[in-house]
Design a protein around this motif. Structure first.
Motif, PDB file in Angstrom:
ATOM      1  N   ASP A  22      19.220  56.844  -4.683  1.00 24.11           N
ATOM      2  CA  ASP A  22      18.878  56.408  -6.038  1.00 24.11           C
ATOM      3  C   ASP A  22      20.176  56.262  -6.824  1.00 24.11           C
ATOM      4  O   ASP A  22      20.729  57.251  -7.321  1.00 24.11           O
ATOM      5  N   VAL A  23      20.669  55.047  -6.919  1.00 18.54           N
ATOM      6  CA  VAL A  23      21.976  54.786  -7.535  1.00 18.54           C
ATOM      7  C   VAL A  23      21.975  55.160  -9.015  1.00 18.54           C
ATOM      8  O   VAL A  23      22.924  55.765  -9.507  1.00 18.54           O
ATOM      9  N   GLU A  24      20.917  54.824  -9.720  1.00 22.43           N
ATOM     10  CA  GLU A  24      20.862  55.124 -11.155  1.00 22.43           C
ATOM     11  C   GLU A  24      20.924  56.629 -11.410  1.00 22.43           C
ATOM     12  O   GLU A  24      21.695  57.092 -12.254  1.00 22.43           O
ATOM     13  N   ALA A  25      20.163  57.404 -10.657  1.00 18.96           N
ATOM     14  CA  ALA A  25      20.180  58.867 -10.814  1.00 18.96           C
ATOM     15  C   ALA A  25      21.548  59.431 -10.441  1.00 18.96           C
ATOM     16  O   ALA A  25      22.038  60.364 -11.086  1.00 18.96           O
ATOM     17  N   ARG A  26      22.157  58.872  -9.423  1.00 16.20           N
ATOM     18  CA  ARG A  26      23.480  59.356  -9.003  1.00 16.20           C
ATOM     19  C   ARG A  26      24.525  59.040 -10.064  1.00 16.20           C
ATOM     20  O   ARG A  26      25.408  59.859 -10.334  1.00 16.20           O
ATOM     21  N   PHE A  27      24.438  57.849 -10.687  1.00 12.82           N
ATOM     22  CA  PHE A  27      25.364  57.508 -11.759  1.00 12.82           C
ATOM     23  C   PHE A  27      25.208  58.481 -12.923  1.00 12.82           C
ATOM     24  O   PHE A  27      26.203  58.946 -13.489  1.00 12.82           O
ATOM     25  N   VAL A  28      23.971  58.810 -13.281  1.00 14.85           N
ATOM     26  CA  VAL A  28      23.713  59.773 -14.358  1.00 14.85           C
ATOM     27  C   VAL A  28      24.364  61.117 -14.015  1.00 14.85           C
ATOM     28  O   VAL A  28      24.969  61.762 -14.869  1.00 14.85           O
TER      29      VAL A  28
END
Length: 97
Positions: A22-28
């Motif tokens: 999950d790229v978005e969660a990892r960026f967060v």
């Protein structure tokens, strides 16, 4: 389950390469200081690109190869000048076709 290789631009202009489901969660996580030491030291600004891969092992192989590219080559990958697939070794199935 698909895995993704992603490239994040940091405040100092450098690029961080990682993998996640999950790229978005990892960026967060990176942005909140819970990511890699590299991104804790340099503020992550935005996800520049992400590439879907078949699984974790393929994502790890892609990450290994992308991390060895120069910043200029990484930016060319982001721009679409070449594909993530061109960095990966051909599978035996592909060789037989």
């Amino acid at each position: 389950m698909p895995w993704f290789l992603y490239l994040i631009e940091c405040a100092d202009g450098s690029l961080y390469t990682g993998i996640a489901t999950d790229v978005e969660a990892r960026f967060v996580a990176h942005a909140s200081g819970k990511g890699a030491r590299y991104t804790r030291a340099r503020k992550p600004v935005r996800v520049m690109a992400s590439f879907e891969l078949a699984g974790r092992s393929e994502a790890l192989r892609a990450e290994y190869r992308v991390k060895r590219l120069t910043a200029q080559q990484k930016r060319a990958l982001i721009a679409g000048d070449f594909s993530i697939g061109s960095l990966l070794p051909q599978t035996e199935a592909s060789d037989e076709e």
